[in-house]
Design a protein around this motif. Sequence first.
Motif, PDB file in Angstrom:
ATOM      1  N   ALA A  26       1.065  -0.963  -0.087  1.00 57.35           N
ATOM      2  CA  ALA A  26      -0.019   0.086   0.087  1.00 57.35           C
ATOM      3  C   ALA A  26       0.872   1.045  -0.041  1.00 57.35           C
ATOM      4  CB  ALA A  26      -0.959  -0.119   1.276  1.00 57.35           C
ATOM      5  N   LYS A  35      -7.179  -1.912   4.262  1.00 58.11           N
ATOM      6  CA  LYS A  35      -6.747  -3.028   3.442  1.00 58.11           C
ATOM      7  C   LYS A  35      -6.885  -4.417   4.304  1.00 58.11           C
ATOM      8  CE  LYS A  35      -4.400  -4.714  -0.659  1.00 58.11           C
ATOM      9  NZ  LYS A  35      -3.172  -4.378  -1.492  1.00 58.11           N
ATOM     10  N   THR A  39      -9.824  -7.142   3.921  1.00 57.21           N
ATOM     11  CA  THR A  39      -9.538  -8.494   3.406  1.00 57.21           C
ATOM     12  C   THR A  39      -9.937  -9.523   4.378  1.00 57.21           C
ATOM     13  OG1 THR A  39      -7.628  -7.536   2.060  1.00 57.21           O
ATOM     14  CG2 THR A  39      -7.800  -9.869   2.627  1.00 57.21           C
TER      15      THR A  39
END
Length: 75
Positions: A26, A35, A39
């Motif tokens: 990232a 993220k 996820t």
Amino acid sequence: MKAFRITGSYADERFVRQPFSVEMAAEDCEAVKEKAYSTIGSKHKLKRWQIDITDVSEIPADQVTNHVVKYQIGE
């Protein structure tokens, strides 16, 4: 892009804390946290409050083991 290692734990269905450690790519620390929440939450059907991120550290390119992350950072 930079490579990060995220460590923490989450609550599983047996009410036990399950530790995890993942590598992600990232732009910065806050983006990689978002993220990770997205996820892990979607993979294990968890809410954000059920996931505890204890450490986010940037790792050098030569220590990355995930092939997808290596590709994303340009290695």
